[in-house]
Design an enzyme around this catalytic site. Structure first.
Site, short mmCIF file in Angstrom:
data_model
loop_
_atom_site.label_atom_id
_atom_site.label_comp_id
_atom_site.label_asym_id
_atom_site.label_seq_id
_atom_site.Cartn_x
_atom_site.Cartn_y
_atom_site.Cartn_z
N THR A 178 0.78 -1.32 -0.13
CA THR A 178 0.04 0.06 -0.06
C THR A 178 0.92 1.18 0.04
OG1 THR A 178 -0.12 0.15 2.57
CG2 THR A 178 -1.87 -1.23 1.29
N ASP A 179 0.23 2.44 -0.22
CA ASP A 179 0.82 3.56 -0.19
C ASP A 179 0.00 4.64 0.76
OD1 ASP A 179 -1.00 4.93 -1.77
OD2 ASP A 179 0.08 4.62 -3.59
N ALA A 180 0.54 5.74 0.84
CA ALA A 180 -0.11 6.72 1.90
C ALA A 180 -1.34 7.37 1.33
CB ALA A 180 0.91 7.99 2.03
N GLY A 181 -1.83 6.96 0.03
CA GLY A 181 -3.09 7.07 -0.55
C GLY A 181 -4.28 6.28 -0.05
N GLY A 182 -3.49 5.40 0.92
CA GLY A 182 -4.58 4.13 1.54
C GLY A 182 -4.74 3.08 0.50
#
Lengths: 142, 142, 142, 142
Positions: free
Chosen positions: D21-25
């Site tokens: 995953t990334d910080a965009g969720g």
């Protein structure tokens, strides 16, 4: 995805893909930490503590520290097992012993300390009571 | 890419990109180990030990163990520094202290033990004499 | 971190670390997409569109499609450049041409379409007017 | 690890972990390419073309180009399927259609062209005859 438990140890099969390797021709040592986390995640899921549980409780888990010793390299296509055993549960902290194995060989082993924090990601929070009990029951030293 | 040295500490600027983050909205803790390795690599390069040197000497370096403690999270776009200091050199082993900092804040710190092995990747090999001397001269405890 | 612009092309130096490579002894082809995104991010930052701008505007950018052709491999320690040029801006979409180069050699090239969406991450949203103008001014085809 | 085939389509279950995953969720879009490669690898393995076959034949496979369109994001814990279908085989090239699905939803889809090269990683090499026949037999358009 099969997984088995014996003596409190959870074991997740992990196949090595090209994404996991490095120019040394072996698994990039940092990636063992990903394999270990997959195993922890599946261990927690098997106990009922998946993403929904965590969101409903408004808590987060963060890694406080990690230590790994590397014994032998794994290679492309190898069929490994990533193991996780709960060896400590107290207040706001969970400790797990972990290993990466191929058959009987231990390729890497270590431990990780996980802290329970509130939704802000900073302030420590005691583990929910029911979780504390379940994790203690699943502990390898129980 | 600037980098500075003071008191034996090497410091590499690292920018946090989306690839480094996770769904918690912070840098995925495993990725700090990549930042630390980038810093070690640049430290070694600054001392003349790049890929060509290593190939010419028919040796390899493998991580024997790694331990990291996490204090504070980093976030997308943060401008960090990954530091590396040589704190031990003997026979076939190099020990480095490492940290991830944002300004004066230490976000994570740990150490890594690197073993020198022969081309097969398994058999320990003594560090080349000239390398031993240079690394000792660059040691933070020299 | 230096970067230069000429004819609307943004260029970011990227060093290849062991984390970027695979067992083929070359950069893992998927990782070129990370290098390309780093370049896009720095291009946007150089125009004033960093994380804060995006958060203040309550918008998000998501990749709608990506296409890359690979010509030559890069290896450990290589000093590359990741380039980004804005070649299309309309309504809720930005198109960028991108490449990975080593000196004059083009190792990989492609394009990416980025969509502007609202905070939910789903609903398309027109680019803010000031952003539209700035991006068009920075376009390689302007 | 179960996988099924129908109409020439190979499907590999993939669980989304925090590493993906990334910080965009959501799943970091670059990581879909890893999921797709896992599926290709398992498809090839199911046909008898694993690492040993490739090493014995002194050949390598490299990605020549890749194109992916993203429709909907996946999230932490999602149980996805990564599919691969052989849609073209000729001379030194294999083309595969690929997708990432959750239930009936197609989250991402694209195609990848894989080139067979000699051990140097540069010079094109015709696919071994037996491989050519097997891959054509397994083709979704056969």
């Amino acid at each position: 995805m099969t997984s088995l438990r014996s003596g409190g140890e959870f074991s997740l099969p992990v196949r090595v893909y090209i994404e996991d390797t490095d120019a040394g021709g072996i698994v990039y040592y940092v990636n063992y930490l990903k394999f270990m986390e997959r195993s922890r995640t599946e261990l927690m899921r098997s106990l009922g503590f998946d993403k929904n549980f965590i969101f409903n409780e408004d808590l987060m888990f963060v890694v406080r520290d990690v230590a790994v010793t590397y014994f032998k390299p794994a290679k492309l296509d190898d069929a490994l097992n990533a193991t996780a055993s709960i060896t400590g549960v107290k207040g706001a902290t969970i400790i797990m012993q972990q290993s990466i194995r191929m058959g009987e060989d231990v390729l890497a082993a270590g431990h990780v300390t996980i802290a329970c924090v509130d939704k802000t990601g900073v302030k420590p929070r005691r583990l929910p009571k029911s979780m504390l009990q379940t994790l203690r029951g699943a502990s390898a030293r129980a």
